[in-house]
Design a protein around this motif. Sequence first.
Motif, mmCIF file in Angstrom:
data_model
loop_
_atom_site.group_PDB
_atom_site.id
_atom_site.type_symbol
_atom_site.label_atom_id
_atom_site.label_comp_id
_atom_site.label_asym_id
_atom_site.label_seq_id
_atom_site.Cartn_x
_atom_site.Cartn_y
_atom_site.Cartn_z
ATOM 1 N N UNK A 388 1.235 -49.243 10.902
ATOM 2 C CA UNK A 388 1.217 -50.644 11.350
ATOM 3 C C UNK A 388 2.634 -51.161 11.555
ATOM 4 N N UNK A 389 3.489 -50.870 10.559
ATOM 5 C CA UNK A 389 4.871 -51.356 10.610
ATOM 6 C C UNK A 389 5.621 -50.768 11.805
ATOM 7 N N UNK A 390 5.406 -49.472 12.063
ATOM 8 C CA UNK A 390 6.192 -48.782 13.077
ATOM 9 C C UNK A 390 5.636 -48.986 14.486
ATOM 10 N N UNK A 391 4.320 -48.917 14.640
ATOM 11 C CA UNK A 391 3.734 -48.977 15.981
ATOM 12 C C UNK A 391 3.396 -50.387 16.457
ATOM 13 N N UNK A 392 3.143 -51.275 15.520
ATOM 14 C CA UNK A 392 2.739 -52.625 15.940
ATOM 15 C C UNK A 392 1.488 -52.548 16.796
ATOM 16 N N UNK A 393 1.591 -52.984 18.031
ATOM 17 C CA UNK A 393 0.427 -52.972 18.931
ATOM 18 C C UNK A 393 0.355 -51.730 19.801
ATOM 19 N N UNK A 394 1.369 -50.865 19.701
ATOM 20 C CA UNK A 394 1.376 -49.650 20.530
ATOM 21 C C UNK A 394 0.223 -48.727 20.160
ATOM 22 N N UNK A 395 -0.313 -48.036 21.151
ATOM 23 C CA UNK A 395 -1.425 -47.113 20.911
ATOM 24 C C UNK A 395 -0.900 -45.702 20.639
ATOM 25 N N UNK A 396 -1.463 -45.021 19.622
ATOM 26 C CA UNK A 396 -1.041 -43.634 19.384
ATOM 27 C C UNK A 396 -1.605 -42.671 20.441
ATOM 28 N N UNK A 397 -0.975 -41.495 20.554
ATOM 29 C CA UNK A 397 -1.404 -40.467 21.523
ATOM 30 C C UNK A 397 -2.376 -39.516 20.834
ATOM 31 N N UNK A 398 -3.459 -39.141 21.489
ATOM 32 C CA UNK A 398 -4.390 -38.199 20.854
ATOM 33 C C UNK A 398 -4.513 -36.884 21.627
ATOM 34 N N UNK A 399 -4.029 -36.811 22.868
ATOM 35 C CA UNK A 399 -4.126 -35.560 23.634
ATOM 36 C C UNK A 399 -2.979 -34.621 23.263
ATOM 37 N N UNK A 400 -2.957 -33.406 23.857
ATOM 38 C CA UNK A 400 -1.823 -32.510 23.664
ATOM 39 C C UNK A 400 -0.601 -33.196 24.285
ATOM 40 N N UNK A 401 0.461 -33.412 23.489
ATOM 41 C CA UNK A 401 1.582 -34.219 23.989
ATOM 42 C C UNK A 401 2.156 -33.725 25.317
ATOM 43 N N UNK A 402 2.217 -32.395 25.513
ATOM 44 C CA UNK A 402 2.844 -31.868 26.729
ATOM 45 C C UNK A 402 2.017 -32.160 27.986
ATOM 46 N N UNK A 403 0.729 -32.517 27.797
ATOM 47 C CA UNK A 403 -0.089 -32.867 28.962
ATOM 48 C C UNK A 403 0.428 -34.121 29.655
ATOM 49 N N UNK A 404 1.241 -34.889 28.957
ATOM 50 C CA UNK A 404 1.756 -36.122 29.533
ATOM 51 C C UNK A 404 3.073 -35.915 30.272
ATOM 52 N N UNK A 405 3.581 -34.672 30.247
ATOM 53 C CA UNK A 405 4.915 -34.434 30.816
ATOM 54 C C UNK A 405 4.832 -33.818 32.210
ATOM 55 N N UNK A 406 5.642 -34.336 33.104
ATOM 56 C CA UNK A 406 5.731 -33.812 34.469
ATOM 57 C C UNK A 406 6.597 -32.561 34.471
ATOM 58 N N UNK A 407 6.335 -31.604 35.379
ATOM 59 C CA UNK A 407 7.228 -30.449 35.509
ATOM 60 C C UNK A 407 8.660 -30.910 35.792
ATOM 61 N N UNK A 408 9.660 -30.226 35.190
ATOM 62 C CA UNK A 408 11.038 -30.708 35.400
ATOM 63 C C UNK A 408 12.013 -29.629 35.847
ATOM 64 N N UNK A 409 11.630 -28.355 35.774
ATOM 65 C CA UNK A 409 12.648 -27.326 36.027
ATOM 66 C C UNK A 409 13.252 -27.420 37.424
ATOM 67 N N UNK A 410 12.392 -27.405 38.452
ATOM 68 C CA UNK A 410 12.893 -27.434 39.832
ATOM 69 C C UNK A 410 13.646 -28.724 40.134
ATOM 70 N N UNK A 411 13.142 -29.802 39.565
ATOM 71 C CA UNK A 411 13.785 -31.099 39.775
ATOM 72 C C UNK A 411 15.208 -31.085 39.200
ATOM 73 N N UNK A 412 15.326 -30.576 37.981
ATOM 74 C CA UNK A 412 16.637 -30.520 37.335
ATOM 75 C C UNK A 412 17.572 -29.587 38.111
ATOM 76 N N UNK A 413 17.013 -28.499 38.581
ATOM 77 C CA UNK A 413 17.791 -27.526 39.347
ATOM 78 C C UNK A 413 18.452 -28.204 40.549
ATOM 79 N N UNK A 414 17.692 -29.022 41.238
ATOM 80 C CA UNK A 414 18.234 -29.726 42.400
ATOM 81 C C UNK A 414 19.285 -30.742 41.977
ATOM 82 N N UNK A 415 19.026 -31.408 40.856
ATOM 83 C CA UNK A 415 19.942 -32.454 40.395
ATOM 84 C C UNK A 415 21.306 -31.931 39.977
ATOM 85 N N UNK A 416 21.329 -30.760 39.356
ATOM 86 C CA UNK A 416 22.604 -30.298 38.789
ATOM 87 C C UNK A 416 23.121 -29.058 39.500
ATOM 88 N N UNK A 417 22.744 -28.922 40.748
ATOM 89 C CA UNK A 417 23.155 -27.745 41.521
ATOM 90 C C UNK A 417 24.669 -27.512 41.450
#
Length: 458
Positions: A388-417
């Motif tokens: 209660x103290x830490x989250x307040x009104x925020x909702x906790x995550x119940x799915x596999x956390x990585x399911x919420x992440x977008x692929x980043x390898x190719x994107x990063x590759x382009x960014x730091x070429x």
Amino acid sequence: MKVNITETVLRDANQSLIATRMPFEDFEGILEKFDDAGYYSLECWGGATFDSCLRFLNEDPWERLRKIKSKVKKTKLQMLLRGQNLLGYKHYPDDVVRKFIQLSVDAGMDIIRVFDALNDYRNIKASVDEIIKQKAHAQGVIAYTLSPIHNLENYAKLGKELENMGVSSICVKDMAGIMGPKEAYDLIKTLKETVKLPIFLHTHSTTGLGPITYLKAVEAGCDGVDTAISSFSGGTSQPATETLNYSFKQMGFETGLNEKALKEINDFFKPVKDKYINSGLLDSFVLGTDTDALVYQVPGGMLSNLISQLKQQNAMNRLEEVLEETPRVRKDLGYPPLVTPMSQMVGTQAAANVLSGGRYKVVMKEVKAYIKGEYGKAPGEVDQELIKQVLGDEKPITCRPADLLEPTFEKTKAEIAGIAKTDEDIMSYILFPQVAEKFFKEREERAATKVSYTIVKV
Ligand code: CO
């Protein structure tokens, strides 16, 4: 019966005794000898070595792995991987996890021991799957801990789950060195009765239980244990290779180890150890037997990290209080096993609770993320008041956390070429952006100096 021995001097012993500060040049001269010793595997990469190479040692971790592989030709190389966290401290998307494993196997890795700090196996699924795809050995981990909710039935369930995922073997990882001989015997026996896979046991000598625990584990049918060559053994490191080899053989088990080679390896590391003692890098505190850990359940790496953290803040006199606060924080967080990154999280929060003059007056960013479910599911119940103290009104995550992440390898590759030369560089950057960038810059400067030096010489 055969007991397989994994040598940890280059990874866990290095990490537990000297905060992973051993540079490649300090062990380069002995690498070929490891092949004569008859080890099952050589743990030499992963864990904190990657971060340390880039951050402190000015070494390219990928280059280190390739150089080890070029000299250790017969013995299987082994690494420790934190599942979806890879070698960093947060969750990475699946494309990064898979790419990391491909690059590691390409660079010479044979056995990848993969764990999730919470034993939430949704977090190692992508890694295990890719390791199998790359035809490497996937070793799944059961993170061992003592708590009201961790029992034989629970561990057997975890073993079964790992077997169903298709791992090649299972490692019971007792990072804190708190597993006693009877617990080892019962647990290994239960697992051997539950699954058909080889079972390995990993512990530390922190509390002094290590060697006795290994012996009883092997009597219960344990297929392999982790040890460190004696000059880098004991204390927060692993039990000594030579001592265990001697005992196992006396008890009628085969180890396949060659005593003469072990002696040569140990003679090589003795002066290396002396050097670290003289420079202050190796603090005698971590070499002793500390039975307080049976109460605090503080793993070797975590203890040496806490000490250096408190030293930096001139607060070493508060160590006792921080160690007493640690199990309380752990209970509040639903009994996470104290392995990376939970160990750092619990330790740092315990230190903050003591040093900031009030419990949870300051809540670490990582602790908040954990409570939110960003690391996965807590083994037990997280304290309701704290949520209660830490989250307040925020909702906790119940799915596999990585399911919420977008692929980043190719994107990063382009960014730091411009600053990264290879896929390995990009991976280093994704794991430790600032540190890697600084490393790339210095590498460039070194290369430039080398060129001008050559010109002058000519
Ligand atoms: Co360990």
